[in-house]
Motif scaffolding. Structure first.
Motif, mmCIF file in Angstrom:
data_model
loop_
_atom_site.group_PDB
_atom_site.id
_atom_site.type_symbol
_atom_site.label_atom_id
_atom_site.label_comp_id
_atom_site.label_asym_id
_atom_site.label_seq_id
_atom_site.Cartn_x
_atom_site.Cartn_y
_atom_site.Cartn_z
ATOM 1 N N ALA A 127 0.740 -1.226 0.012
ATOM 2 C CA ALA A 127 -0.064 -0.207 0.063
ATOM 3 C C ALA A 127 0.818 1.426 0.082
ATOM 4 C CB ALA A 127 -0.917 -0.048 1.288
ATOM 5 N N GLY A 128 0.424 2.404 -0.711
ATOM 6 C CA GLY A 128 1.139 3.286 -0.845
ATOM 7 C C GLY A 128 0.525 4.307 -1.735
ATOM 8 N N PRO A 129 1.298 5.622 -1.940
ATOM 9 C CA PRO A 129 0.515 6.668 -2.673
ATOM 10 C C PRO A 129 0.894 6.340 -4.123
ATOM 11 C CG PRO A 129 2.711 7.451 -1.858
ATOM 12 C CD PRO A 129 2.429 6.023 -1.045
ATOM 13 N N MET A 130 -0.245 6.776 -5.145
ATOM 14 C CA MET A 130 0.010 6.681 -6.482
ATOM 15 C C MET A 130 -0.452 8.034 -7.068
ATOM 16 S SD MET A 130 -1.571 3.001 -7.386
ATOM 17 C CE MET A 130 -0.755 1.524 -7.092
ATOM 18 N N THR A 131 -1.606 8.542 -6.852
ATOM 19 C CA THR A 131 -2.102 9.743 -7.222
ATOM 20 C C THR A 131 -1.139 10.997 -7.316
ATOM 21 O OG1 THR A 131 -4.228 9.061 -6.930
ATOM 22 C CG2 THR A 131 -3.874 11.304 -7.769
ATOM 23 N N GLY A 132 -0.769 11.615 -8.503
ATOM 24 C CA GLY A 132 -0.016 12.820 -8.336
ATOM 25 C C GLY A 132 1.546 12.478 -8.287
ATOM 26 N N ILE A 133 1.945 11.447 -8.236
ATOM 27 C CA ILE A 133 3.362 10.780 -8.248
ATOM 28 C C ILE A 133 3.757 10.389 -9.616
ATOM 29 C CG2 ILE A 133 5.074 9.131 -7.176
ATOM 30 C CD1 ILE A 133 3.417 9.398 -4.818
ATOM 31 N N GLU A 134 5.079 10.688 -10.034
ATOM 32 C CA GLU A 134 5.302 10.342 -11.596
ATOM 33 C C GLU A 134 5.332 8.724 -11.738
ATOM 34 O OE1 GLU A 134 9.480 10.534 -14.137
ATOM 35 O OE2 GLU A 134 9.282 11.945 -12.406
ATOM 36 N N GLU A 135 4.717 8.363 -12.761
ATOM 37 C CA GLU A 135 4.496 7.117 -13.414
ATOM 38 C C GLU A 135 3.742 6.271 -12.144
ATOM 39 O OE1 GLU A 135 8.024 4.847 -14.759
ATOM 40 O OE2 GLU A 135 9.085 6.388 -14.446
ATOM 41 N N PHE A 136 2.870 6.980 -11.376
ATOM 42 C CA PHE A 136 1.804 6.610 -10.364
ATOM 43 C C PHE A 136 2.633 5.684 -9.337
ATOM 44 C CE2 PHE A 136 -0.814 7.133 -14.091
ATOM 45 C CZ PHE A 136 -1.593 8.008 -13.811
ATOM 46 N N PHE A 192 6.411 0.432 -5.951
ATOM 47 C CA PHE A 192 5.584 -0.696 -5.874
ATOM 48 C C PHE A 192 6.001 -1.953 -6.371
ATOM 49 C CE2 PHE A 192 2.400 2.558 -5.025
ATOM 50 C CZ PHE A 192 1.371 1.892 -4.261
ATOM 51 N N ARG A 193 6.510 -1.760 -7.484
ATOM 52 C CA ARG A 193 7.350 -3.179 -8.094
ATOM 53 C C ARG A 193 8.619 -3.546 -7.465
ATOM 54 N NH1 ARG A 193 4.602 -1.493 -13.801
ATOM 55 N NH2 ARG A 193 2.835 -1.781 -13.273
ATOM 56 N N GLU A 194 9.285 -2.533 -7.218
ATOM 57 C CA GLU A 194 10.636 -2.709 -6.179
ATOM 58 C C GLU A 194 10.192 -3.521 -4.774
ATOM 59 O OE1 GLU A 194 13.942 0.034 -4.063
ATOM 60 O OE2 GLU A 194 13.622 0.417 -6.300
ATOM 61 N N ALA A 195 9.082 -2.795 -4.146
ATOM 62 C CA ALA A 195 8.790 -3.519 -2.855
ATOM 63 C C ALA A 195 8.504 -4.930 -3.278
ATOM 64 C CB ALA A 195 7.731 -2.562 -2.466
ATOM 65 N N GLU A 245 0.680 -9.168 -3.027
ATOM 66 C CA GLU A 245 -0.249 -8.581 -4.082
ATOM 67 C C GLU A 245 0.089 -7.217 -4.305
ATOM 68 O OE1 GLU A 245 -2.975 -9.827 -5.345
ATOM 69 O OE2 GLU A 245 -2.938 -11.816 -4.661
ATOM 70 N N ASP A 246 0.247 -6.867 -5.547
ATOM 71 C CA ASP A 246 0.756 -5.412 -6.022
ATOM 72 C C ASP A 246 -0.207 -4.923 -6.884
ATOM 73 O OD1 ASP A 246 2.249 -3.279 -6.939
ATOM 74 O OD2 ASP A 246 3.811 -4.551 -7.975
ATOM 75 N N PRO A 247 -0.973 -3.816 -6.134
ATOM 76 C CA PRO A 247 -1.924 -3.201 -7.043
ATOM 77 C C PRO A 247 -1.430 -2.343 -8.016
ATOM 78 C CG PRO A 247 -1.368 -1.877 -4.824
ATOM 79 C CD PRO A 247 -0.719 -3.137 -4.771
ATOM 80 N N SER A 248 -0.195 -2.057 -8.364
ATOM 81 C CA SER A 248 0.422 -1.325 -9.473
ATOM 82 C C SER A 248 0.277 -2.375 -10.515
ATOM 83 C CB SER A 248 1.735 -1.145 -9.247
ATOM 84 O OG SER A 248 2.795 -1.961 -9.266
ATOM 85 N N THR A 249 0.023 -3.728 -10.607
ATOM 86 C CA THR A 249 -0.295 -4.602 -11.598
ATOM 87 C C THR A 249 -1.801 -4.617 -12.081
ATOM 88 O OG1 THR A 249 -0.406 -6.475 -10.205
ATOM 89 C CG2 THR A 249 1.843 -6.019 -10.784
ATOM 90 N N ASN A 250 -2.581 -4.085 -11.452
ATOM 91 C CA ASN A 250 -3.946 -4.353 -11.806
ATOM 92 C C ASN A 250 -4.361 -3.344 -12.855
ATOM 93 O OD1 ASN A 250 -4.566 -5.384 -9.397
ATOM 94 N ND2 ASN A 250 -5.249 -3.669 -8.203
ATOM 95 N N LEU A 257 -9.817 1.620 -6.688
ATOM 96 C CA LEU A 257 -9.812 1.222 -5.148
ATOM 97 C C LEU A 257 -10.656 -0.322 -5.077
ATOM 98 C CD1 LEU A 257 -11.435 4.558 -3.616
ATOM 99 C CD2 LEU A 257 -8.841 3.619 -3.327
ATOM 100 N N ARG A 258 -11.752 -0.431 -5.988
ATOM 101 C CA ARG A 258 -12.212 -1.771 -5.761
ATOM 102 C C ARG A 258 -11.162 -2.709 -6.059
ATOM 103 N NH1 ARG A 258 -16.646 1.309 -8.197
ATOM 104 N NH2 ARG A 258 -18.352 1.659 -6.727
ATOM 105 N N ALA A 259 -10.455 -2.753 -7.342
ATOM 106 C CA ALA A 259 -9.542 -3.640 -7.590
ATOM 107 C C ALA A 259 -8.394 -3.878 -6.562
ATOM 108 C CB ALA A 259 -8.638 -3.348 -9.013
ATOM 109 N N GLY A 260 -8.019 -2.677 -5.835
ATOM 110 C CA GLY A 260 -6.997 -2.880 -4.760
ATOM 111 C C GLY A 260 -7.690 -3.635 -3.694
ATOM 112 N N LEU A 261 -8.854 -3.070 -3.073
ATOM 113 C CA LEU A 261 -9.346 -3.921 -2.071
ATOM 114 C C LEU A 261 -9.709 -5.265 -2.287
ATOM 115 C CD1 LEU A 261 -12.013 -1.086 -1.119
ATOM 116 C CD2 LEU A 261 -9.827 -1.973 0.020
#
Length: 103
Positions: free
Chosen positions: A7-16, A21-24, A36-41, A53-57
């Motif tokens: 879990a972490g910030p995406m909105t407003g950050i370069e490349e979301f 996320f992928r390094e983590a 489970e990495d939401p950046s792959t959704n 949000l629904r996909a991540g939850l």
């Protein structure tokens, strides 16, 4: 080992913030966790934040724990995920704690 949601910030950050996320996810997998990495959704409702949000939850509720990326507190989505995780009794800790074996 645990199944951990990142879990972490995406909105407003370069490349979301996908690289973080992928390094983590890679670091957690390297020490034996399932991740489970939401950046792959993909968003089932393009251009609608609620779809993300629904996909991540949906991923989150399959997990035992949550690893938090730096800056998660500034993200409404990550705060929601932490709240849901706490309500479900999941372990929640900063990514560094998971990597260093403190979580």
């Amino acid at each position: 080992m645990s199944t951990i949601y990142v879990a972490g910030p995406m909105t407003g950050i370069e490349e979301f913030n996908y690289p973080a996320f992928r390094e983590a996810a890679s670091a957690l997998r390297a020490i034996g966790h399932t991740v489970e990495d939401p950046s792959t959704n993909t968003n089932p409702t393009p251009d609608d934040y609620h779809g993300w949000l629904r996909a991540g939850l949906a991923q989150l509720i399959r997990c035992d724990a949550v690893a938090l990326l730096p800056g998660w507190e500034a993200s409404g989505g990550a705060r929601l995920e932490v709240n849901v995780a706490a309500t479900l009794g999941l372990r929640v800790a900063p990514l560094a704690d998971w990597i260093e074996g403190r979580a």
